[in-house]
Design an enzyme around this catalytic site. Structure first.
Site, short mmCIF file in Angstrom:
data_model
loop_
_atom_site.label_atom_id
_atom_site.label_comp_id
_atom_site.label_asym_id
_atom_site.label_seq_id
_atom_site.Cartn_x
_atom_site.Cartn_y
_atom_site.Cartn_z
N GLU A 153 -13.60 -1.49 6.78
CA GLU A 153 -12.89 -1.58 8.07
C GLU A 153 -13.67 -0.96 9.22
O GLU A 153 -13.47 -1.34 10.36
CB GLU A 153 -11.48 -0.99 7.96
CG GLU A 153 -11.43 0.50 7.76
CD GLU A 153 -9.99 1.02 7.60
OE1 GLU A 153 -9.26 0.48 6.77
OE2 GLU A 153 -9.63 1.97 8.30
N GLU A 196 -4.52 -7.38 5.14
CA GLU A 196 -3.65 -6.27 5.54
C GLU A 196 -2.73 -6.74 6.67
O GLU A 196 -3.17 -7.44 7.58
CB GLU A 196 -4.49 -5.09 6.03
CG GLU A 196 -3.67 -3.86 6.38
CD GLU A 196 -4.53 -2.67 6.80
OE1 GLU A 196 -5.69 -2.89 7.21
OE2 GLU A 196 -4.04 -1.53 6.72
N ARG A 247 0.86 -1.18 0.00
CA ARG A 247 0.00 0.00 0.00
C ARG A 247 0.90 1.23 0.00
O ARG A 247 1.88 1.26 0.76
CB ARG A 247 -0.88 -0.02 1.25
CG ARG A 247 -1.93 1.07 1.29
CD ARG A 247 -2.63 1.12 2.63
NE ARG A 247 -1.94 1.98 3.57
CZ ARG A 247 -2.48 2.46 4.70
NH1 ARG A 247 -3.72 2.14 5.02
NH2 ARG A 247 -1.78 3.24 5.50
N TYR A 262 -3.02 11.28 6.03
CA TYR A 262 -3.23 9.94 6.55
C TYR A 262 -2.20 8.95 6.01
O TYR A 262 -1.92 8.96 4.82
CB TYR A 262 -4.65 9.44 6.19
CG TYR A 262 -4.73 7.97 6.37
CD1 TYR A 262 -4.85 7.45 7.65
CD2 TYR A 262 -4.55 7.09 5.32
CE1 TYR A 262 -4.81 6.09 7.86
CE2 TYR A 262 -4.50 5.73 5.51
CZ TYR A 262 -4.64 5.25 6.79
OH TYR A 262 -4.57 3.90 7.00
O1 EZ4 Z 1 -6.81 4.18 10.18
O2 EZ4 Z 1 -6.71 1.11 12.00
O3 EZ4 Z 1 -6.27 0.49 6.32
N1 EZ4 Z 1 -5.98 0.79 7.44
C1 EZ4 Z 1 -6.41 1.87 8.08
C2 EZ4 Z 1 -5.96 2.01 9.51
C3 EZ4 Z 1 -6.94 2.80 10.35
C4 EZ4 Z 1 -6.72 2.49 11.82
C5 EZ4 Z 1 -7.80 3.14 12.69
O4 EZ4 Z 1 -7.74 2.68 14.00
O5 EZ4 Z 1 -7.13 2.66 7.51
O6 EZ4 Z 1 -4.68 2.61 9.55
CO CO Z 2 -7.99 1.82 5.72
#
Ligand code: EZ4
Ligand code: CO
Length: 402
Positions: free
Chosen positions: A262, A339, A148, A160
Site C-alpha cells: 500500500e 479492500e 479484517r 492501529y
Molecule cells: O493506514 O490508508 O490497510 N489499510 C491501511 C490504511 C492506512 C491508511 C493510511 O493513509 O493500512 O488504514
Molecule cells: Co494496511
C-alpha cells in the site's frame, strides 16, 4: 484535433481531505483523477498545479500511454509517492475521458469482465476481544465474505486499526497524534483475538489481519507461524518493505500468506517481492502507484509469478480511486481481493459514484468512463482542513513504524 483545454486541481475536506484532478477537453468531455496523499495532500496539489497542469494544456487526451511516459521520464526525477500520485491522477482522468468518448465503461476498454463482481474485505475492530468478535459477526450479517480483524492491545491502550465511531479515519488530528507501542504486548495478544474470532465464528469466511509494518522480519516470521491454524487469508505489511530481501526470511518460516504494497509506488518497488515470489498479494493502488496504466503493468508482472492482487482501499483513497480499482479488479486474471471501507456520508455528497455493494462484492456502474461525478457546490461546503496520520512511539519514547 481534440485537446486538453482545462485542468483543475480541486482540494476539499468532505469528511476527510481529498485532492482531485479534473480535466476538460476541447469537446467538453471531463475526466476525474484522485490525487490524494494522506497527510501530504498539498504537496501533490502543488506538483500538479505548478508543474504538471502547464504541460497538459493543448495535449491529445487520447494518448494515455505516451502521457504516462512523458510525465514519468520527462520529470527526470523518478518515483516516490508525490510524483507517482500526481501521474496517477492524470492517467486516471484520461481513462475516464477515453471511456466517455468511446461510450464504454473503463472495464470494457481494459478487456471486459473476467468475473461477476469484485470480492471485498471490510474492517472490523474492537477495544477488546469480545467487542472485536461482535464486530466481525456484525459485518458477516451485512453480507461480507472477508473481514479484517484488529483489536486494541490492552497494555498499550490502543493500536492501529481500531475504529472510534462507524468510520475508521486515522488522520484525525491537526498535528500527528503520538500513540504508544509495545511489540511484546502485541505479539502476546494479537494471536489470541484472531483465535477467538475463529472459535466463535468458524472458518466459512476469509479472515485478514494488518500488522501495519510493526514487526522485524524474525518477529513477523514468529507471528506468521503462531497463527497458521487461524488460516488467515493474509497477514498484511508484516515488516517495512524498503528492504525487499527481508521477506525471504519471513517466507522461509511460515505458510501464512503475505500481502504488501500500500505504500509502494512503482513496479520497481515490488519487482523482487514478485519475481522471487516473496509475497502472495500485491497491494499497490491506482492512486499511489501511477494510475490504471502502471497498476495494470504491476498486476501483469504479478500474474507471471502466481502473485494475486489485493489493492489498498481505505477511506483516504477517494471514490474515484475506488471506482477505478473496481474497473481494473473486474478484468485482471490474477485478482485476489479488494479492500473496501465505506466513505463518510459527506464524502459521498461530493463524489457521486455508481459503484455499489452487494453480497460481499463491489460492482461498477455501466456508465461510460469511471462513473463518478464531482459536485462543486457540495465541495464548497467542506473546506480543506490540515490533518495528520499518527506516529507510534515505543514505551521508551523512541519512534516506531506506524
Ligand atoms: O493506514 O490508508 O490497510 N489499510 C491501511 C490504511 C492506512 C491508511 C493510511 O493513509 O493500512 O488504514
Ligand atoms: Co494496511
Amino acid at each position: 484535433m481534440t485537446t486538453i483545454e482545462r485542468a483543475e486541481v480541486l482540494v476539499a475536506g468532505p469528511g476527510r481531505n481529498f485532492v482531485t484532478l479534473r480535466l476538460t477537453t476541447s469537446d467538453g468531455v471531463t475526466g476525474l483523477g484522485d490525487a490524494t496523499l494522506n497527510g501530504r495532500e498539498l504537496a501533490v496539489a502543488s506538483y500538479l498545479r505548478d508543474h504538471v497542469v502547464p504541460l497538459l494544456i493543448g495535449k491529445d487526451p487520447a494518448r494515455i500511454e505516451d502521457m504516462w511516459q512523458y510525465l514519468y521520464r520527462g520529470a527526470y526525477w523518478r518515483r516516490g509517492p508525490v510524483t507517482m500520485t500526481a501521474i496517477a491522477a492524470v492517467d486516471t482522468a484520461l481513462w475516464d475521458v477515453k471511456g466517455k468518448v468511446a461510450g464504454l465503461p473503463v472495464f470494457q476498454l481494459l478487456g471486459g469482465r473476467s468475473r461477476e463482481g469484485v470480492l471485498v474485505y471490510c474492517h472490523a475492530s474492537g477495544t477488546d476481544t469480545a467487542s472485536l468478535v461482535d464486530d466481525v459477526a456484525r459485518f458477516r450479517d451485512l453480507g461480507y465474505q472477508a473481514v479484517r480483524a484488529q483489536a486494541a492491545v490492552p497494555e498499550v491502550g490502543g493500536t492501529y486499526g481500531v475504529r472510534k465511531g462507524l468510520i475508521y479515519e486515522p488522520a484525525a488530528t491537526s498535528l500527528p497524534d503520538e500513540q504508544p507501542w509495545s511489540t511484546e504486548a502485541y505479539l502476546r495478544f494479537a494471536p489470541t483475538y484472531l483465535e477467538a474470532v475463529r472459535d466463535r465464528l468458524g472458518f466459512d469466511f476469509h479472515l485478514l489481519h494488518d500488522v501495519h509494518h510493526r514487526l522485524t522480519p524474525i518477529e513477523a516470521a514468529r507471528f506468521g507461524k503462531r497463527v497458521e491454524d487461524v488460516q488467515l487469508f493474509w497477514m498484511e505489511d508484516p515488516t517495512p518493505a524498503e528492504n525487499q530481501e527481508s521477506f525471504r526470511l519471513i517466507r522461509s518460516h511460515t505458510t501464512t500468506p503475505i500481502a504488501v504494497g500500500e505504500v509502494l509506488n512503482s513496479i520497481w518497488d515490488v519487482q523482487h517481492l514478485i519475481t522471487e515470489q516473496l509475497i502472495d498479494y500485491v497491494r499497490t493502488t491506482v492512486v499511489h502507484a501511477g494510475g490504471i496504466t502502471h497498476l495494470r503493468r504491476i498486476f501483469d508482472l504479478a500474474a507471471l509469478y502466481g502473485v494475486r492482487t489485493g489493492s489498498h482501499g481505505a477511506t483516504d483513497l477517494s471514490p474515484v480511486t475506488q471506482s477505478a480499482a473496481v474497473h481494473l479488479d473486474l478484468v485482471v486474471p490474477n485478482f485476489g481481493i479488494q479492500e473496501y471501507m465505506e466513505h463518510a456520508p459527506e464524502t459521498m455528497e461530493v463524489f457521486r459514484s455508481g459503484v455499489r455493494f452487494e453480497n460481499g462484492m463491489l460492482h461498477p456502474s455501466e456508465e461510460p468512463g469511471l462513473g463518478v461525478e464531482y459536485d462543486d457546490a457540495a465541495a464548497e461546503r467542506f473546506p480543506y482542513d490540515p490533518r495528520y496520520l499518527p506516529v507510534a512511539r515505543r514505551l521508551d519514547g523512541s519512534l516506531h513504524d506506524w
